[in-house]
Design a protein around this motif. Sequence first.
Motif, PDB file in Angstrom:
ATOM      1  N   CYS A   1       1.091 -22.568  -4.254  1.00  0.00           N
ATOM      2  CA  CYS A   1       1.245 -22.460  -5.696  1.00  0.00           C
ATOM      3  C   CYS A   1       1.991 -21.167  -6.003  1.00  0.00           C
ATOM      4  N   PRO A   2       2.985 -21.216  -6.898  1.00  0.00           N
ATOM      5  CA  PRO A   2       3.728 -19.993  -7.218  1.00  0.00           C
ATOM      6  C   PRO A   2       2.911 -18.976  -8.008  1.00  0.00           C
ATOM      7  N   THR A   3       1.803 -19.396  -8.599  1.00  0.00           N
ATOM      8  CA  THR A   3       0.956 -18.485  -9.367  1.00  0.00           C
ATOM      9  C   THR A   3       0.049 -17.707  -8.407  1.00  0.00           C
ATOM     10  N   THR A   4       0.193 -16.405  -8.375  1.00  0.00           N
ATOM     11  CA  THR A   4      -0.590 -15.556  -7.483  1.00  0.00           C
ATOM     12  C   THR A   4      -2.084 -15.712  -7.765  1.00  0.00           C
ATOM     13  N   ASP A   5      -2.857 -15.788  -6.705  1.00  0.00           N
ATOM     14  CA  ASP A   5      -4.325 -15.868  -6.769  1.00  0.00           C
ATOM     15  C   ASP A   5      -4.851 -17.134  -7.429  1.00  0.00           C
ATOM     16  N   ALA A   6      -4.022 -18.156  -7.555  1.00  0.00           N
ATOM     17  CA  ALA A   6      -4.514 -19.433  -8.089  1.00  0.00           C
ATOM     18  C   ALA A   6      -5.312 -20.141  -7.005  1.00  0.00           C
ATOM     19  N   GLU A   7      -6.314 -20.877  -7.418  1.00  0.00           N
ATOM     20  CA  GLU A   7      -7.162 -21.647  -6.527  1.00  0.00           C
ATOM     21  C   GLU A   7      -6.653 -23.092  -6.571  1.00  0.00           C
ATOM     22  N   LEU A   8      -6.471 -23.701  -5.415  1.00  0.00           N
ATOM     23  CA  LEU A   8      -6.016 -25.083  -5.357  1.00  0.00           C
ATOM     24  C   LEU A   8      -7.169 -25.984  -4.961  1.00  0.00           C
ATOM     25  N   ARG A   9      -7.304 -27.076  -5.676  1.00  0.00           N
ATOM     26  CA  ARG A   9      -8.316 -28.084  -5.356  1.00  0.00           C
ATOM     27  C   ARG A   9      -7.599 -29.406  -5.128  1.00  0.00           C
ATOM     28  N   TYR A  10      -8.099 -30.208  -4.176  1.00  0.00           N
ATOM     29  CA  TYR A  10      -7.446 -31.470  -3.843  1.00  0.00           C
ATOM     30  C   TYR A  10      -8.468 -32.551  -3.560  1.00  0.00           C
ATOM     31  N   THR A  11      -8.005 -33.805  -3.656  1.00  0.00           N
ATOM     32  CA  THR A  11      -8.875 -34.945  -3.386  1.00  0.00           C
ATOM     33  C   THR A  11      -8.048 -36.175  -3.058  1.00  0.00           C
ATOM     34  N   LEU A  12      -8.656 -37.104  -2.366  1.00  0.00           N
ATOM     35  CA  LEU A  12      -8.105 -38.451  -2.193  1.00  0.00           C
ATOM     36  C   LEU A  12      -8.881 -39.424  -3.070  1.00  0.00           C
TER      37      LEU A  12
ATOM     38  N   SER B   1      -3.385 -26.321 -14.032  1.00  0.00           N
ATOM     39  CA  SER B   1      -2.057 -26.932 -13.938  1.00  0.00           C
ATOM     40  C   SER B   1      -2.166 -28.440 -14.146  1.00  0.00           C
ATOM     41  N   GLU B   2      -1.014 -29.080 -14.294  1.00  0.00           N
ATOM     42  CA  GLU B   2      -0.997 -30.534 -14.267  1.00  0.00           C
ATOM     43  C   GLU B   2      -1.380 -30.962 -12.855  1.00  0.00           C
ATOM     44  N   ILE B   3      -1.888 -32.156 -12.720  1.00  0.00           N
ATOM     45  CA  ILE B   3      -2.238 -32.673 -11.401  1.00  0.00           C
ATOM     46  C   ILE B   3      -0.955 -33.177 -10.734  1.00  0.00           C
ATOM     47  N   THR B   4      -0.756 -32.767  -9.489  1.00  0.00           N
ATOM     48  CA  THR B   4       0.389 -33.213  -8.699  1.00  0.00           C
ATOM     49  C   THR B   4      -0.108 -34.252  -7.707  1.00  0.00           C
ATOM     50  N   TYR B   5       0.690 -35.316  -7.536  1.00  0.00           N
ATOM     51  CA  TYR B   5       0.293 -36.417  -6.665  1.00  0.00           C
ATOM     52  C   TYR B   5       1.255 -36.558  -5.498  1.00  0.00           C
ATOM     53  N   SER B   6       0.723 -36.960  -4.362  1.00  0.00           N
ATOM     54  CA  SER B   6       1.521 -37.241  -3.177  1.00  0.00           C
ATOM     55  C   SER B   6       0.965 -38.503  -2.534  1.00  0.00           C
ATOM     56  N   GLU B   7       1.802 -39.545  -2.480  1.00  0.00           N
ATOM     57  CA  GLU B   7       1.375 -40.788  -1.854  1.00  0.00           C
ATOM     58  C   GLU B   7       1.654 -40.700  -0.363  1.00  0.00           C
ATOM     59  N   ASN B   8       0.654 -40.963   0.442  1.00  0.00           N
ATOM     60  CA  ASN B   8       0.764 -40.852   1.893  1.00  0.00           C
ATOM     61  C   ASN B   8       0.373 -42.174   2.526  1.00  0.00           C
ATOM     62  N   GLU B   9       1.239 -42.683   3.396  1.00  0.00           N
ATOM     63  CA  GLU B   9       0.990 -43.984   4.008  1.00  0.00           C
ATOM     64  C   GLU B   9       1.063 -43.877   5.522  1.00  0.00           C
ATOM     65  N   ARG B  10       0.031 -44.377   6.173  1.00  0.00           N
ATOM     66  CA  ARG B  10       0.004 -44.400   7.633  1.00  0.00           C
ATOM     67  C   ARG B  10       0.759 -45.640   8.083  1.00  0.00           C
ATOM     68  N   VAL B  11       1.794 -45.445   8.894  1.00  0.00           N
ATOM     69  CA  VAL B  11       2.600 -46.550   9.415  1.00  0.00           C
ATOM     70  C   VAL B  11       2.496 -46.497  10.936  1.00  0.00           C
ATOM     71  N   PRO B  12       1.641 -47.356  11.521  1.00  0.00           N
ATOM     72  CA  PRO B  12       1.476 -47.309  12.974  1.00  0.00           C
ATOM     73  C   PRO B  12       2.767 -47.713  13.684  1.00  0.00           C
ATOM     74  N   PRO B  13       3.049 -47.112  14.842  1.00  0.00           N
ATOM     75  CA  PRO B  13       4.277 -47.455  15.553  1.00  0.00           C
ATOM     76  C   PRO B  13       4.205 -48.860  16.136  1.00  0.00           C
ATOM     77  N   LYS B  14       5.264 -49.614  15.927  1.00  0.00           N
ATOM     78  CA  LYS B  14       5.451 -50.939  16.527  1.00  0.00           C
ATOM     79  C   LYS B  14       6.921 -51.032  16.870  1.00  0.00           C
ATOM     80  N   ASN B  15       7.279 -52.023  17.634  1.00  0.00           N
ATOM     81  CA  ASN B  15       8.689 -52.216  17.951  1.00  0.00           C
ATOM     82  C   ASN B  15       9.471 -52.470  16.673  1.00  0.00           C
ATOM     83  N   GLY B  16      10.667 -51.943  16.614  1.00  0.00           N
ATOM     84  CA  GLY B  16      11.529 -52.164  15.467  1.00  0.00           C
ATOM     85  C   GLY B  16      11.323 -51.132  14.378  1.00  0.00           C
ATOM     86  N   VAL B  17      11.858 -51.463  13.210  1.00  0.00           N
ATOM     87  CA  VAL B  17      11.862 -50.562  12.066  1.00  0.00           C
ATOM     88  C   VAL B  17      11.180 -51.256  10.889  1.00  0.00           C
TER      89      VAL B  17
END
Length: 187
Positions: free
Chosen positions: A11-22, A58-74
């Motif tokens: 966070c660009p704000t000095t000494d800000a506390e960050l909280r997160y959740t899924l 702050s406003e809540i920032t979101y990041s979508e994360n997807e697990r894509v297991p390796p398999k042959n091909g793309v």
Amino acid sequence: FYESVEVSLECPTTDAELRYTLDESLPVTDWELYTKPFHLNTSGVLAVQAWKDNHSPSEITYSENERVPPKNGVFYKYYKGSWRKLPNLLALTPVRSGRIGQFRLEKVGASINDFALLMIGYVEIKRAGQYTFYCGSNDGSALYVDNSLLIDNDGHHGFIELSEKIYMSEGIHQIEVRYFQSGGGQS
């Protein structure tokens, strides 16, 4: 990501506390307090908010994360729309998805114009060393290795091929290509 991804928050704000959740259903005061980078090993939407005494949160920032297991091909996701730069594909809903043999357009069944692709594959590096990646496209594209941007070829343009070198350790590495086509030639 393949098995897990390391998440670092700042966070660009000095000494800000960050909280997160899924689990955004929890009250923010019950979210985890961020103290150091952590590994995420399940798919989900990560929500983050900064707090500091005598300041509004702050406003809540979101990041979508997807697990894509390796398999042959793309693995690919196909999106319809009109863009002049790469859109945030992770925030869009794909029209369809599937698997193809290589990072190529021919097998996707794409329309002539106004679409985007997110393609994810894996490479096994048997000998650590310096490797060169090439990414050529008409219109914009971006190539990521292990979730880090390596080649930025974004924008509305004719065919341009860029290359970058990267050191790769032994093991399996995720390769991701993001691409959009607006008009003119398609490659």
